[in-house]
Motif scaffolding. Structure first.
Motif, mmCIF file in Angstrom:
data_model
loop_
_atom_site.group_PDB
_atom_site.id
_atom_site.type_symbol
_atom_site.label_atom_id
_atom_site.label_comp_id
_atom_site.label_asym_id
_atom_site.label_seq_id
_atom_site.Cartn_x
_atom_site.Cartn_y
_atom_site.Cartn_z
ATOM 1 N N LEU A 56 -10.407 4.383 -4.713
ATOM 2 C CA LEU A 56 -10.687 6.251 -4.667
ATOM 3 C C LEU A 56 -8.848 6.774 -4.971
ATOM 4 O O LEU A 56 -9.257 8.131 -4.326
ATOM 5 N N HIS A 57 -8.535 5.723 -5.889
ATOM 6 C CA HIS A 57 -6.942 6.571 -5.356
ATOM 7 C C HIS A 57 -6.871 7.472 -7.058
ATOM 8 O O HIS A 57 -6.291 8.646 -6.245
ATOM 9 N N GLN A 58 -7.456 8.072 -7.653
ATOM 10 C CA GLN A 58 -7.569 9.240 -8.604
ATOM 11 C C GLN A 58 -8.810 10.250 -7.100
ATOM 12 O O GLN A 58 -7.765 11.726 -7.535
ATOM 13 N N GLU A 59 -9.434 10.284 -6.266
ATOM 14 C CA GLU A 59 -9.627 11.299 -5.638
ATOM 15 C C GLU A 59 -8.418 10.989 -4.324
ATOM 16 O O GLU A 59 -8.655 12.891 -3.479
ATOM 17 N N MET A 60 -7.537 10.696 -4.382
ATOM 18 C CA MET A 60 -6.152 11.587 -3.326
ATOM 19 C C MET A 60 -5.493 12.244 -4.178
ATOM 20 O O MET A 60 -4.332 11.912 -4.682
ATOM 21 N N GLN A 61 -5.670 13.278 -3.562
ATOM 22 C CA GLN A 61 -5.440 14.666 -3.971
ATOM 23 C C GLN A 61 -5.906 15.956 -3.291
ATOM 24 O O GLN A 61 -6.727 15.774 -2.635
ATOM 25 N N GLU A 111 0.770 -1.402 0.450
ATOM 26 C CA GLU A 111 -0.253 -0.024 -0.314
ATOM 27 C C GLU A 111 0.685 0.760 -0.098
ATOM 28 O O GLU A 111 0.951 1.553 1.369
ATOM 29 N N LEU A 112 1.893 1.968 -1.394
ATOM 30 C CA LEU A 112 2.451 2.704 -1.046
ATOM 31 C C LEU A 112 1.431 3.694 -1.644
ATOM 32 O O LEU A 112 0.061 4.362 -2.061
ATOM 33 N N HIS A 113 2.045 5.178 -1.359
ATOM 34 C CA HIS A 113 1.273 6.440 -1.694
ATOM 35 C C HIS A 113 2.598 6.847 -2.003
ATOM 36 O O HIS A 113 3.432 7.090 -1.852
ATOM 37 N N GLY A 114 1.951 7.600 -3.127
ATOM 38 C CA GLY A 114 2.841 9.242 -3.921
ATOM 39 C C GLY A 114 2.304 9.900 -3.255
ATOM 40 O O GLY A 114 1.240 10.594 -3.045
ATOM 41 N N TYR A 140 -1.377 15.225 -5.723
ATOM 42 C CA TYR A 140 -1.497 14.394 -5.639
ATOM 43 C C TYR A 140 -1.230 12.907 -5.705
ATOM 44 O O TYR A 140 0.444 12.901 -5.694
ATOM 45 N N CYS A 141 -2.020 12.145 -5.573
ATOM 46 C CA CYS A 141 -0.850 10.362 -4.709
ATOM 47 C C CYS A 141 -0.778 9.293 -6.539
ATOM 48 O O CYS A 141 -1.489 9.280 -7.311
ATOM 49 N N THR A 142 1.055 9.682 -6.779
ATOM 50 C CA THR A 142 1.232 8.910 -8.058
ATOM 51 C C THR A 142 0.929 7.223 -8.060
ATOM 52 O O THR A 142 1.491 6.592 -8.523
ATOM 53 N N ASN A 143 1.018 6.733 -6.932
ATOM 54 C CA ASN A 143 0.405 5.016 -6.529
ATOM 55 C C ASN A 143 -0.982 4.640 -6.348
ATOM 56 O O ASN A 143 -1.319 4.817 -6.015
ATOM 57 N N PHE A 144 -0.992 3.888 -8.411
ATOM 58 C CA PHE A 144 -2.416 3.262 -7.403
ATOM 59 C C PHE A 144 -2.583 2.315 -6.226
ATOM 60 O O PHE A 144 -1.537 1.729 -6.137
ATOM 61 N N CYS A 145 -3.880 3.007 -5.392
ATOM 62 C CA CYS A 145 -3.858 2.694 -3.990
ATOM 63 C C CYS A 145 -4.783 2.385 -3.742
ATOM 64 O O CYS A 145 -4.940 0.993 -2.571
ATOM 65 N N SER A 146 -5.769 1.847 -4.580
ATOM 66 C CA SER A 146 -7.682 1.691 -4.415
ATOM 67 C C SER A 146 -8.291 2.421 -5.385
ATOM 68 O O SER A 146 -8.143 2.936 -6.399
HETATM 69 CU CU1 CUA Z 1 -3.190 6.608 -2.996
HETATM 70 CU CU2 CUA Z 1 -2.836 6.273 -5.014
#
Ligand code: CUA
Ligand code: K7E
Length: 634
Positions: free
Chosen positions: A623-628, A579-582, A615-621
């Motif tokens: 709703l990854h697109q919403e991580m901004q 579960e990485l986040h960018g 924003y988050c560059t690593n696909f994480c869930s």
């Molecule tokens: Cu956190 Cu994608």
């Protein structure tokens, strides 16, 4: 191949059936290059396919770590599948893992954005790979790096003075006391001195260094340096068993001259012999303890003329490249590139020659041992011998650059007066212009003797064309039987040099950075709850403690003024594997990747006004697109 061997066996008839089936049907499949290259017909191909097929869900048996030369990186593949599974950035930034973008790794890279990584070295305990650390040299900028194999990340880059082009590195002692560094291209000494090339013979010098490895943390620090004549110190190895306590480096240009316009390839090949430099590091330690050194540019330098017993030269066929110590530690193998032979030296004979002061001459205070007294044999391996590896069953494997082949030959003992040709027991062509080669656990005291990887430089015809630069290849060769068999052709990122193969079960990588794991130094800027997340301003500095978790950042708005210094610490509080986040800010060249449980910091100046999304560059869930969020610069 740790599981599923049964599955694989069940596949034998299937694969053979498939090959026969395809051959029998009307429309011919595209001809396989392996078959065209004469790999030996369908059954050999089927066997090779089987030997390298790692079924879905199965895991490889070994890790292969291969250096990427001037890409500055290390690549990780599995054996026998040869699948490239990871890239470890070392001397070059790598946006994929955010390496070289956060403060810590940026500082580690220092003033350089590249390095020339050649020789990985694994930490050892009692002569066996212990799976703790991986070291790698930078041939360009006099550096060495340490990678922690618990998280496969570069932890330290050490730069030492007085080393010009660190090539003879990273060779590790059997209990990881030291790793080597050495000057490939001599320069005026000390570092930074000006002297014209016309003064090469007197003002220029090489340096060999012992880098101490902290037994608990793996931290590297300079132990000592040895001042050497102006030769090119090329490749090295550490002794083991009876040769433990010694380092060996080949060197060329014993002519000790650099003639402007004279072509070094010509001027450095005048004499019949160059040398192996042998350093007794216990004697070097004694010299340091006795104060027989000078501190120059911050480095303790031993002059061998004042510290007898520290260094010796062993004559070797001219223009040598590789020197390798066999698993028993008794045989030291050196190859002159222009000689069709490789030479075996006996450490017992070397010790006797040292004890008897059996010298041919002395160069700058360094005795040259008498060749005939220390040589065991010259083996007619073939043209352009470079590097030698071992199978632990009494055989050595030497790469032949000119012949584009690997020669298999028998280590001593030999019968007196025997024709040495009989000891070269096999040869396999590779495609081609091979440089290094590596066998499974081949640098340890107990190689596995099943796989060999040939690292080829100019591999014509092994891959689809991608333009003028032909992709390099790594060829997996089965050395478990009497005859070597080619199994697989894999791509390697340029520019392949050395590699190491370690059993997969020797490594125990972490799954996440556990919140309270005492192994990792505590990051004072880590936060673990949304309550701790905050933005603080002190004068013109704005500092942010940010938390990242599926699938939001807290805070998600950062307000600054144009010209402010901005410090952002991001903690990924996940404790779930992968579960990485960018954290990227549009148009600000900010790109961090934060592993679960990790905290990273980036410092920059808000020099562009306006509103910038982060924003988050690593696909994480889902709703990854919403991580901004937004970075507002007033
Ligand atoms: Cu956190 Cu994608
Ligand atoms: Cu032969 Cu740098 Cu070891 Cu390349 S070196 S091949």
């Amino acid at each position: 191949m740790r599981k599923g061997t049964l599955n694989r066996l069940a596949l034998v008839p299937l694969v053979i059936g498939l090959v026969i089936g395809l051959a029998g049907c009307g429309k011919k499949p595209p001809q396989r290059r392996g078959a065209r290259a004469g790999a030996g017909g369908t059954s050999d191909l089927a066997n090779a396919a089987l030997a390298t097929y790692v079924a879905p869900g199965d895991l490889d048996e070994y890790y292969l770590f291969y250096s990427g030369g001037h890409s500055g990186q290390i690549f990780v593949a599995g054996i026998p599948s040869m699948r490239h599974i990871a890239t470890i950035p070392v001397f070059s930034p790598y946006p994929g893992t955010g390496y070289g973008f956060d403060d810590e790794t940026r500082e580690m890279l220092g003033e350089y954005t590249w390095g020339d990584s050649h020789h990985p070295g694994l930490s050892e305990t009692n002569g066996e790979y212990d799976g703790r650390w991986l070291f790698i040299n930078d041939n360009a900028n006099g550096r060495i790096a340490r990678i922690d194999l618990r998280d496969f990340k570069t932890k330290q880059i050490l730069s030492i003075p007085n080393i010009s082009a660190n090539h003879g590195s990273s060779f590790v002692t059997p209990n990881s006391e030291y790793v080597t560094m050495a000057t490939r291209m001599s320069v005026p000494f000390p570092e930074g001195t000006y002297a014209d090339v016309t003064e090469y013979g007197s003002k220029y010098h090489g340096v060999a260094a012992g880098i101490k490895i902290d037994p608990d943390s793996g931290h590297l620090e300079l132990g000592w340096e040895i001042l050497l004549p102006p030769f090119d110190y090329d490749l090295g190895d550490a002794g083991k068993g009876p040769s433990e306590g010694f380092f060996f480096w080949t060197c060329y240009n014993s002519e000790r001259e650099f003639i402007e316009g004279g072509k070094l390839e010509v001027t450095a090949s005048q004499k019949d012999k160059d040398f192996i430099l042998m350093v007794d590091y216990r004697e070097a330690e004694k010299a340091i303890a006795a104060g027989t050194f000078e501190t120059i540019k911050g480095a303790p330098i031993i002059d061998p003329a004042k510290a007898p017993g520290v260094a010796y030269f062993i004559p070797l066929a001219k223009s040598p490249h590789g020197v390798d110590v066999d698993p028993s530690g008794r045989w030291i193998i050196g190859s002159g590139k222009l000689s069709p032979t490789t030479t075996v030296f006996d450490i017992e004979k070397i010790k006797t020659a040292v004890a008897n002061k059996d010298y041919e001459e002395t160069i700058d205070g360094i005795p040259v041992l008498t060749y005939a007294s220390v040589r065991e044999a010259e083996i007619p391996v073939g043209l352009g011998p470079l590097h030698t590896q071992f199978d632990g069953k009494g055989y050595a494997y030497t790469s032949l650059f000119v012949e584009s082949a690997v020669a298999k030959w028998k280590l001593p003992p030999y019968e007196a007066g025997a024709d040495m040709n009989q000891y070269v027991v096999g040869k396999i062509p590779v495609a081609y212009n091979i440089g290094h080669l590596v066998t499974a656990e081949g640098d340890s005291m107990s190689p596995d003797g099943n796989y060999l990887v040939a690292l080829n430089k100019l591999s014509k015809g092994r891959h689809l064309s991608v333009g003028p630069s032909i992709p390099e290849s790594a060829q997996l060769i089965d050395i478990s039987g009497d005859k070597m068999n080619l199994l697989y052709d894999a791509f390697t990122e340029p520019e392949p040099h050395y590699a190491l193969i370690i059993k997969a079960d020797k490594l125990d990588p972490i799954e996440v950075y556990k919140k309270d794991d005492p192994y990792w130094p505590k990051n004072p800027n880590a936060i673990w709850t949304a309550e701790e997340a905050r933005v603080e301003r002190k004068g013109k500095t704005v500092e942010v403690w940010m938390m990242a978790v599926r699938s939001f950042f807290a805070p998600d708005v950062i307000r600054v003024n144009r010209g402010d210094k901005v410090i952002i610490h991001v903690t990924n509080i996940e404790q779930t594997r992968d579960e990485l986040h960018g954290f990227a800010i549009d148009n600000y060249n900010i790109n961090m990747v934060i592993d679960p449980g990790e905290t990273k910091t980036v410092t920059f100046t808000a020099d562009k006004g306006g509103v910038y999304a982060f924003y988050c560059t690593n696909f994480c869930s889902a709703l990854h697109q919403e991580m901004q969020g937004y970075f507002l610069v007033k």
